[in-house]
Scaffold this active site. Sequence first.
Site, PDB file in Angstrom:
ATOM      1  N   LYS A  47       0.823  -1.208   0.000  1.00  0.00           N
ATOM      2  CA  LYS A  47       0.000   0.000   0.000  1.00  0.00           C
ATOM      3  C   LYS A  47       0.862   1.265   0.000  1.00  0.00           C
ATOM      4  O   LYS A  47       0.633   2.185  -0.771  1.00  0.00           O
ATOM      5  CB  LYS A  47      -0.924   0.015   1.236  1.00  0.00           C
ATOM      6  CG  LYS A  47      -1.825  -1.213   1.347  1.00  0.00           C
ATOM      7  CD  LYS A  47      -2.774  -1.115   2.543  1.00  0.00           C
ATOM      8  CE  LYS A  47      -2.074  -1.145   3.896  1.00  0.00           C
ATOM      9  NZ  LYS A  47      -1.553  -2.474   4.278  1.00  0.00           N
TER      10      LYS A  47
ATOM     11  N   ARG B 248      12.087  -6.229   4.557  1.00  0.00           N
ATOM     12  CA  ARG B 248      11.832  -4.823   4.263  1.00  0.00           C
ATOM     13  C   ARG B 248      12.710  -3.851   5.062  1.00  0.00           C
ATOM     14  O   ARG B 248      12.969  -4.057   6.236  1.00  0.00           O
ATOM     15  CB  ARG B 248      10.359  -4.542   4.578  1.00  0.00           C
ATOM     16  CG  ARG B 248       9.964  -3.084   4.493  1.00  0.00           C
ATOM     17  CD  ARG B 248       8.475  -2.938   4.380  1.00  0.00           C
ATOM     18  NE  ARG B 248       7.779  -3.076   5.652  1.00  0.00           N
ATOM     19  CZ  ARG B 248       6.469  -2.865   5.777  1.00  0.00           C
ATOM     20  NH1 ARG B 248       5.731  -2.578   4.725  1.00  0.00           N
ATOM     21  NH2 ARG B 248       5.899  -3.004   6.964  1.00  0.00           N
TER      22      ARG B 248
ATOM     23  N   ARG C  77      11.536  -1.582  10.685  1.00  0.00           N
ATOM     24  CA  ARG C  77      10.511  -1.264  11.666  1.00  0.00           C
ATOM     25  C   ARG C  77      10.520  -2.248  12.826  1.00  0.00           C
ATOM     26  O   ARG C  77      10.758  -3.432  12.636  1.00  0.00           O
ATOM     27  CB  ARG C  77       9.140  -1.286  10.984  1.00  0.00           C
ATOM     28  CG  ARG C  77       8.796   0.047  10.347  1.00  0.00           C
ATOM     29  CD  ARG C  77       7.604  -0.050   9.463  1.00  0.00           C
ATOM     30  NE  ARG C  77       6.485  -0.802  10.054  1.00  0.00           N
ATOM     31  CZ  ARG C  77       5.294  -0.885   9.502  1.00  0.00           C
ATOM     32  NH1 ARG C  77       5.058  -0.252   8.363  1.00  0.00           N
ATOM     33  NH2 ARG C  77       4.350  -1.577  10.066  1.00  0.00           N
TER      34      ARG C  77
ATOM     35  N   ARG D  46      -0.219  -8.940  13.431  1.00  0.00           N
ATOM     36  CA  ARG D  46      -0.758  -7.959  12.480  1.00  0.00           C
ATOM     37  C   ARG D  46      -1.679  -8.653  11.473  1.00  0.00           C
ATOM     38  O   ARG D  46      -2.724  -8.106  11.097  1.00  0.00           O
ATOM     39  CB  ARG D  46       0.381  -7.227  11.762  1.00  0.00           C
ATOM     40  CG  ARG D  46       1.022  -6.162  12.638  1.00  0.00           C
ATOM     41  CD  ARG D  46       2.449  -5.861  12.246  1.00  0.00           C
ATOM     42  NE  ARG D  46       2.574  -5.209  10.956  1.00  0.00           N
ATOM     43  CZ  ARG D  46       3.713  -5.151  10.258  1.00  0.00           C
ATOM     44  NH1 ARG D  46       4.804  -5.742  10.727  1.00  0.00           N
ATOM     45  NH2 ARG D  46       3.759  -4.525   9.119  1.00  0.00           N
TER      46      ARG D  46
HETATM   47  P1  ADP Z   1       1.234  -2.280   8.010  1.00  0.00           P
HETATM   48  O1  ADP Z   1       0.104  -1.999   7.049  1.00  0.00           O
HETATM   49  O2  ADP Z   1       2.469  -2.676   7.305  1.00  0.00           O
HETATM   50  O3  ADP Z   1       0.884  -3.219   9.122  1.00  0.00           O
HETATM   51  P2  ADP Z   1       1.140   0.461   9.100  1.00  0.00           P
HETATM   52  O4  ADP Z   1       2.343   1.320   9.011  1.00  0.00           O
HETATM   53  O5  ADP Z   1      -0.051   0.859   8.316  1.00  0.00           O
HETATM   54  O6  ADP Z   1       1.665  -0.960   8.737  1.00  0.00           O
HETATM   55  O7  ADP Z   1       0.673   0.318  10.624  1.00  0.00           O
HETATM   56  C1  ADP Z   1       1.554  -0.038  11.666  1.00  0.00           C
HETATM   57  C2  ADP Z   1       0.797  -0.163  12.985  1.00  0.00           C
HETATM   58  O8  ADP Z   1       0.199   1.095  13.313  1.00  0.00           O
HETATM   59  C3  ADP Z   1      -0.362  -1.137  13.009  1.00  0.00           C
HETATM   60  O9  ADP Z   1       0.054  -2.462  13.248  1.00  0.00           O
HETATM   61  C4  ADP Z   1      -1.209  -0.557  14.153  1.00  0.00           C
HETATM   62  O10 ADP Z   1      -0.641  -0.865  15.423  1.00  0.00           O
HETATM   63  C5  ADP Z   1      -1.085   0.920  13.950  1.00  0.00           C
HETATM   64  N1  ADP Z   1      -2.130   1.451  13.058  1.00  0.00           N
HETATM   65  C6  ADP Z   1      -1.920   2.045  11.838  1.00  0.00           C
HETATM   66  N2  ADP Z   1      -3.090   2.424  11.293  1.00  0.00           N
HETATM   67  C7  ADP Z   1      -4.062   2.058  12.167  1.00  0.00           C
HETATM   68  C8  ADP Z   1      -5.476   2.155  12.181  1.00  0.00           C
HETATM   69  N3  ADP Z   1      -6.148   2.709  11.159  1.00  0.00           N
HETATM   70  N4  ADP Z   1      -6.161   1.665  13.262  1.00  0.00           N
HETATM   71  C9  ADP Z   1      -5.519   1.124  14.289  1.00  0.00           C
HETATM   72  N5  ADP Z   1      -4.180   0.976  14.349  1.00  0.00           N
HETATM   73  C10 ADP Z   1      -3.447   1.441  13.302  1.00  0.00           C
END
Ligand code: ADP
Length: 214
Positions: free
Chosen positions: A13, A126, A160, A171
């Site tokens: 994404k 990554r 990360r 996740r």
């Molecule tokens: P990825 O899609 O690779 O898991 P992101 O960078 O989008 O990574 O998100 C990392 C973390 O941030 C998630 O595992 C969660 O803990 C938190 N997070 C991000 N966006 C949200 C959301 N919309 N609602 C709840 N938690 C979120």
Amino acid sequence: MNLILLGPPGAGKGTQARILVDERNMVQLSTGDMLRAAQSSGTEMGKRVADVMARGELVTDEIVIGLIEEQLTTVKADGFIFDGFPRTLAQADALGALLAKTGQSLDAVIEMRVDDEALVARITARSTCGDCGEVYNDITKPIPADGKCVNCGGTEFKRRADDNEDSLKQRLMEYYKKTSPLIGYYYAKGDLSVVDGLGEIDEVAGAIRTVLDA
Ligand code: ADP
Ligand code: ZN
């Protein structure tokens, strides 16, 4: 044009959002990036969510909806790319309400479909540029031999805290339990398009372009 990129962690994404930002005058709204920025700058909220994120769990709807609302009401753009938001049905409802309130609409939801084994391989390989955020992958897009970022020439790269196998399992579980119902939700609303996320970066970008220009 406002667009949601929907898909499990590692679906690509963020990579595709960056391409859209370059090609169209759009703004990427990544709640993950916002939460990581809050952590780095040491805000109270950043400290509060750090452990939750490192474990691979979702932070509360209240926090992320607040972050998105702040952006939607202050940032001007030709369109927003929502990356990593919404992740729950409550967030999806809140986004619909926020867009309506600011006189905007949702134009497309693109599900990026990839298989779980590919995700694990992608994520554990990554890293990103510490300066500009360019995404690298040990296998498919390694950091150049001269150690310099292709985009900005930066020389610091980071992984990360939640890109390890245990957090990734969590996740994925969160994704299937709480986020994947959004596929049905947006399908029923008539907004959903599906793109194969397993191809080369350019191929996926092409497929997304086709959806957006249709
Ligand atoms: P990825 O899609 O690779 O898991 P992101 O960078 O989008 O990574 O998100 C990392 C973390 O941030 C998630 O595992 C969660 O803990 C938190 N997070 C991000 N966006 C949200 C959301 N919309 N609602 C709840 N938690 C979120
Ligand atoms: Zn860089």
